[in-house]
Design an enzyme around this catalytic site. Sequence first.
Site, PDB file in Angstrom:
ATOM      1  CD1 TRP A   1      -0.438  -5.327  -4.035  1.00 55.56           C
ATOM      2  CD2 TRP A   1      -0.017  -6.342  -2.095  1.00 55.56           C
ATOM      3  NE1 TRP A   1       0.158  -6.524  -4.308  1.00 55.56           N
ATOM      4  CE2 TRP A   1       0.428  -7.179  -3.152  1.00 55.56           C
ATOM      5  CE3 TRP A   1       0.142  -6.783  -0.779  1.00 55.56           C
ATOM      6  CZ2 TRP A   1       1.020  -8.421  -2.931  1.00 55.56           C
ATOM      7  CZ3 TRP A   1       0.731  -8.018  -0.562  1.00 55.56           C
ATOM      8  CH2 TRP A   1       1.155  -8.821  -1.634  1.00 55.56           C
TER       9      TRP A   1
ATOM     10  CG  HIS B   1      21.793 -35.803  -8.684  1.00 53.61           C
ATOM     11  ND1 HIS B   1      22.250 -37.093  -8.572  1.00 53.61           N
ATOM     12  CD2 HIS B   1      22.910 -35.032  -8.802  1.00 53.61           C
ATOM     13  CE1 HIS B   1      23.573 -37.102  -8.576  1.00 53.61           C
ATOM     14  NE2 HIS B   1      24.004 -35.851  -8.726  1.00 53.61           N
TER      15      HIS B   1
ATOM     16  CD  GLU C   1      18.125 -11.407  -9.189  1.00 49.11           C
ATOM     17  OE1 GLU C   1      17.640 -12.105  -8.295  1.00 49.11           O
ATOM     18  OE2 GLU C   1      17.656 -10.297  -9.483  1.00 49.11           O
TER      19      GLU C   1
ATOM     20  CE  LYS D   1      14.622  -9.385 -11.182  1.00 48.66           C
ATOM     21  NZ  LYS D   1      15.391  -9.242  -9.963  1.00 48.66           N
TER      22      LYS D   1
ATOM     23  CB  CYS E   1      -0.871   0.024   1.240  1.00 47.86           C
ATOM     24  SG  CYS E   1      -1.765  -1.504   1.500  1.00 47.86           S
TER      25      CYS E   1
ATOM     26  CE  LYS F   1      11.895  -1.647  -6.057  1.00 48.07           C
ATOM     27  NZ  LYS F   1      12.710  -2.579  -6.846  1.00 48.07           N
TER      28      LYS F   1
END
Length: 607
Positions: free
Chosen positions: A73, A505, A482, A486, A2, A602
């Site tokens: 949110w 494996h 990473e 992304k 929020c 974010k």
Amino acid sequence: MCGITGYTGSGSALPFLLQGMKCLEYRGYDSAGITLVDASMTTWKAKGRITELEKMLDAEHCPEHTGIGHTRWATHGVPSQLNAHPHNNMDDTISIIHNGIIENYVELKRELTGKGYVFSSQTDSEVVVHLIDDCFRENGHDMLKALETAVKRLQGSFALCIVTTYEKDKVYCAKKESPLVLGHSAEGSFCASDPTALLAYTREILAMEDGQIAVLTRDRIELYDFEGNPLPVSFVHYPYDAESAQQGGYDSFMRKEIHEQPDAIRGTLRGRFDAEDHLIMDEIESLNLDWDHLHRVYFIACGTAYHASIYGRTLLQRAAHISCIAEPASEFRYEDPIVDEHTLCIFVSQSGETADTLAAVRLARERHAATIALTNVLGSSISRMCDATIYTCAGPEIAVASTKAYTTQLVMLVCIDLKIAEKLHAVFPEEEKIIRSLKELPQIVEKTLDLEAQIEEYAGLLVDQHDAYFIGRQLDYPTALEGALKLKEISYVHADAYYAGELKHGPIALIEPDTVVVAIATQKDVASKTFSNMQETLARGANVIFLTDADTDARDFRRVVRIPACMEALAPIPAAVLLQELAYFTAKGKGCDIDKPRNLAKSVTVE
Ligand code: F6R
């Protein structure tokens, strides 16, 4: 998460509130609302984007000088107009916006319902306005006293802004474990959950501490503790302007931020070396820590910052031969970690506000560990909680997917590791070469960005795929993690990362003709092993995209991206840039909303 904005001043409140909410859009939201106050108050709320809210407003006829705005949110209650903030009391004289979670809202709701309060939303936040209303009546219509009483009854986290028709020229704020910043200019006073919302109006900013209440008027800001004792008010000059938080010609903030990485790295390294190229890390020098009896170093973080932590951990353990552990913050607290006064905990957080990471800091402090924050946001909560704070000077990162924050975290973790190794009397392999290479990194990343066309072509392979696999060993493993993160977060292509040797494996069962495998092999001593794993996928028809250094023999592979010449220990930095671009071009090819991926925020200020 929020976003909060509030204004009282000589101008009309609406323009500030709207621009502030738009600046905070990047945090992720599903509904928005505004209250403007005068002799009476009006509240508008809309599900969806701020533009939906704007359609409801007749901006030309909104001269009110005081107001609050919120982007929500959803955490408690579905995204809807009713659940959107602000929430008002029953006679529309008090209106509040809230970030955070009220943990005891069920008990409070029961109590307030018993007193005749009627709730119109499913949110935890609505209890706050009715509680304040109740306290306001009990405290002789004194809002400051009402707030002091109310905040003590709230369990959980909150950043609150309150307006009332009883005092139409004031905004009240209160904070506990959720960020809230205040700003002041000749025009008036402002508040927001993030400094970027204030920058077009003022760069004189005060970050509220937990346990504080603020009263904003046109002429000044007053600060109190929860007992009502006045506190000193002092602003810091914020180093970034509004321009640096804007999109500046790029099609998305993410693209802009990918391209800002040479400068972000330059800024992060500025002032870190003396004339003889010795590293300057006063934050670590002045840490009150018995280095001779240090037993272990934890690197703790979430998401992308956790991947940076794995890199930092691996480098340090190699160099200093001390036990180094990278741990996701969301797990750290629940596993009774071995943390004591012989432990150093390094917390990595772009925003400095991630709830899980802050909770981990609290635990480390309770157990008397030394704590270092590595963050990008000046005055963020984490910087106020740790013994020392080291900043990545990447500038504001607006896109939800972290890019320049990640690479600057890697850069700064190299510096931190070098300094810790020195304190531990360990010889860091090739220290001088690393320092020279660090200084060359901005140019190396510039050259890496020149490979964009090749990456764009290879992204074409991913656009129609459901799955992709990223593999690497040693320092290439966090890069693989990473790269996969992304890709999935912005393009919604499911992506997994594995240690290359682990592929056989189990995961190799998933490789079939045209499956995309992104292999990273920049670390020479294990590269040949990774080649064998790549061959295993090629044999099953995979399309392998191979990221490697300038001189590795890669004649067996069709799609090879060569990272510009760079020291091995630092190669994960340009490699990460290439994988950011791979995700970006894939998402673009699929027509995704790159800066605001679905379901993501974010700044994750709830646990
Ligand atoms: C992914 C991303 C997240 C954050 C994570 C921690 O692109 O940005 O995984 O890294 O939510 O956030 P900070 O670093 O603000 O603590």
